[in-house]
Design an enzyme around this catalytic site. Sequence first.
Site, short mmCIF file in Angstrom:
data_model
loop_
_atom_site.label_atom_id
_atom_site.label_comp_id
_atom_site.label_asym_id
_atom_site.label_seq_id
_atom_site.Cartn_x
_atom_site.Cartn_y
_atom_site.Cartn_z
N GLU A 1 13.70 20.76 19.94
CA GLU A 1 12.55 20.21 19.22
C GLU A 1 11.25 20.93 19.60
O GLU A 1 10.22 20.30 19.87
CB GLU A 1 12.44 18.70 19.49
CG GLU A 1 13.66 17.92 19.03
CD GLU A 1 13.53 16.42 19.20
OE1 GLU A 1 14.13 15.69 18.39
OE2 GLU A 1 12.83 15.99 20.13
N GLU B 1 20.69 15.29 15.06
CA GLU B 1 20.45 13.94 15.58
C GLU B 1 20.20 12.97 14.44
O GLU B 1 19.12 12.93 13.87
CB GLU B 1 19.26 13.92 16.55
CG GLU B 1 19.50 14.64 17.86
CD GLU B 1 18.37 14.46 18.86
OE1 GLU B 1 17.52 13.56 18.66
OE2 GLU B 1 18.33 15.23 19.84
#
Length: 734
Positions: free
Chosen positions: A189, A258
């Site tokens: 991320e 995710e």
Amino acid sequence: MYRKMLSPAAAKVFSLLLLFISSWEICSVKSTVTYDRKGLIINGQRRILFSGSIHYPRSTPEMWPDLLKKAKDGGLDIVDTYVFWNGHEPTRGKFYFEGRYDLVRFIKLAQQAGLYVTLRIGPYACAEWNFGAFPAWLKFIPGMEFRIDNQPFELEMQKWVTKIVDMLKAEKLFETQGGPIILSQIENEFELVEWNLGDRARVYGQWAAHMAIGLNITVPWIMCKQANAPDPIIDTCNDFYCDWFSPNKDYKPKMWTENWTAWVQQFGTPPLYRPHEDLAYSVLKFIQTGGSMNNYYMYHGGTNFDRTNGAFVTTSYDYDGVIDEYGLPSEPKWGHLSELHKVIKTCEPTILNSEPTVIPLGPHQEARVFNPPTGGCVAFLSNHDPNLPVNLTFWNLQYELPPWSISVLPDCRTAVYNSAIVTARKTEKKMIPFQGALQNWESYSEGTPSSDSSKTFVKYGLTEHLFLTRDTTDYLWYTTEVFIDPSEGFLYNGQDPLLNIMSAGHGLNVYVNDQLQGLHHGSLETPQVTFSKKVKLRGGVNKISLQSVAVGLPNIGTQFEKWNLGVLGPVTLSGLNEGTRDLAKQNWTYKIGLEGEDLGLPFTGGNSSVQWAQGPTLAKSWPGTWYKTTFDAPEGNDPLALDMRTMSKGLIWVNGHGVGRYWSASIAYGNCSPHPCYYGGYMNNQKCLSGCGKPSQIWNHVPRSWLKPTGNLLVVFEEWGGDPTGISLLRRTI
């Protein structure tokens, strides 16, 4: 040379054996993992893949086979895990790959269960894990700046990633070597960091990507939430929904690393529960829009044992997983998703070999039809209205769809699955106490540290908490002496002086002349702690003792090297004849950790020099107290937990294993909804909260494998004060 002739039957067996060995060798050598815009291609076969996150240190090795079997039985193809650097290298240059950190064993067990592996090497994990999985020692390397174009960081990061890759290559664990690893992730991320830190972060991000490519692991690398991931790295999506996502190149597959089954829970906040109907809806919406790999984060959340939670994160990491914290399937979620996986697998060739035709069926309704020239037909009928059911006409047939749902028609005629119609049976989980299991408690109360202790040292001024503890303990004592002249006015006029203390967090327990003045704590949003109170001082020497407390290290954000803990000042005493005295500008005596930790109480209960109280002298509701008892393992195989609701805040050990932090006094505040929450409408991290006004967590998981048949040692350190006789041992059952 004489050769004994084989019988025809034996010759046939031998020929088959040679064929098997030859095939295995070809597979080992020639296995490939590549990709195109439609998906991953494993050994020449394009796949739609279902994956689930199971983090190996959040369960025990004894739990791994059953968890992996349940994942496989639930229709998963892949198990996904981070690699936790600080668990493997807690001290610089000293590595640990045993017990819950036996990464190689976990990967091999996944392969034995028939699962592929996605290995998210990072090395930054976030994962609500202590310090985002960075080792604490990294912060104190001269010139260190985290996750930015910085030579000290890049050197250590590359050494660690290379070590992991080389270890896995040596064990032949990549798919191209005959192992199960089909994907690896570098960084995590990171585009969020680039937005905040600019050019130097972007330079580092590209460096990390190219460094990873240079390691030649022969399976694809991925970078999640990284829109500028360079070729051939695949950028992927993390969110509650990812149907909107497109990779940065049209020849890369659309992958979801995710799919959040819930949201992180902190002490002081309620847990979030994501309805299984919405989770299934999100998966089907993703697949019908070209998605080819869906990973549930988390499939099994597990437990933040020891002190592995991120800052203020609860010890339970259940995450409303498909398999709960204790290893039991969460029904009907497990069954509902298992059926989804089976249905999509029957449609896989048709979906992967065609592009959908989109047919509007209403203002919030549509059909997506996959109808390749090679034959077959699959349709997805969608009702995106969050509140109203609809009756649809599709190809002259009638279909009824509940709100916020998608139906799958594997033959374009028969609806065999709908995301909002749940046929899997619901099970109720119960926590049942073992009556009388925990008795004969003993207590040992800590005092404030003595300045003549061999475990103390003196420094001028105030020093940052983590700089001294290096995260080997939650606790650091700051002690100083304050001399009060007998002529001080407050000794005669009754106007006590005001003690002001500022701490960078997370907790601060204040003692004056060994008398408790206050117990204070921060929160994730405001970790800083302020103490301001008039205190009783006497003429002559007074002792001020400050116990600084960490509740995990931050796991998300930027510039980790600048994060601080502990009493950094100001510390002032006002209302004196001289006005205000700056106590930061004098000598302080420091003690790292607790006396009980020095005495080995968590692991052995201490030696004969420790005077434990029991019976009528047992300390209750007294801060800074150790408790111990012994118990026998209950019969059966049900998972176990401790009910800590009569305690306040502290740490637990069983037979020397760190059960983790508890904080039963931390009450959950938020905007809770009725449970179960209505599934329709977009999920977010404030929806479907439950349990407001109750403790954030009262149960702590105790793995069965940590117990002996008899004589198990349970040790509790209570920081604020509680009643250990109310602690109970529970079994979790369906």
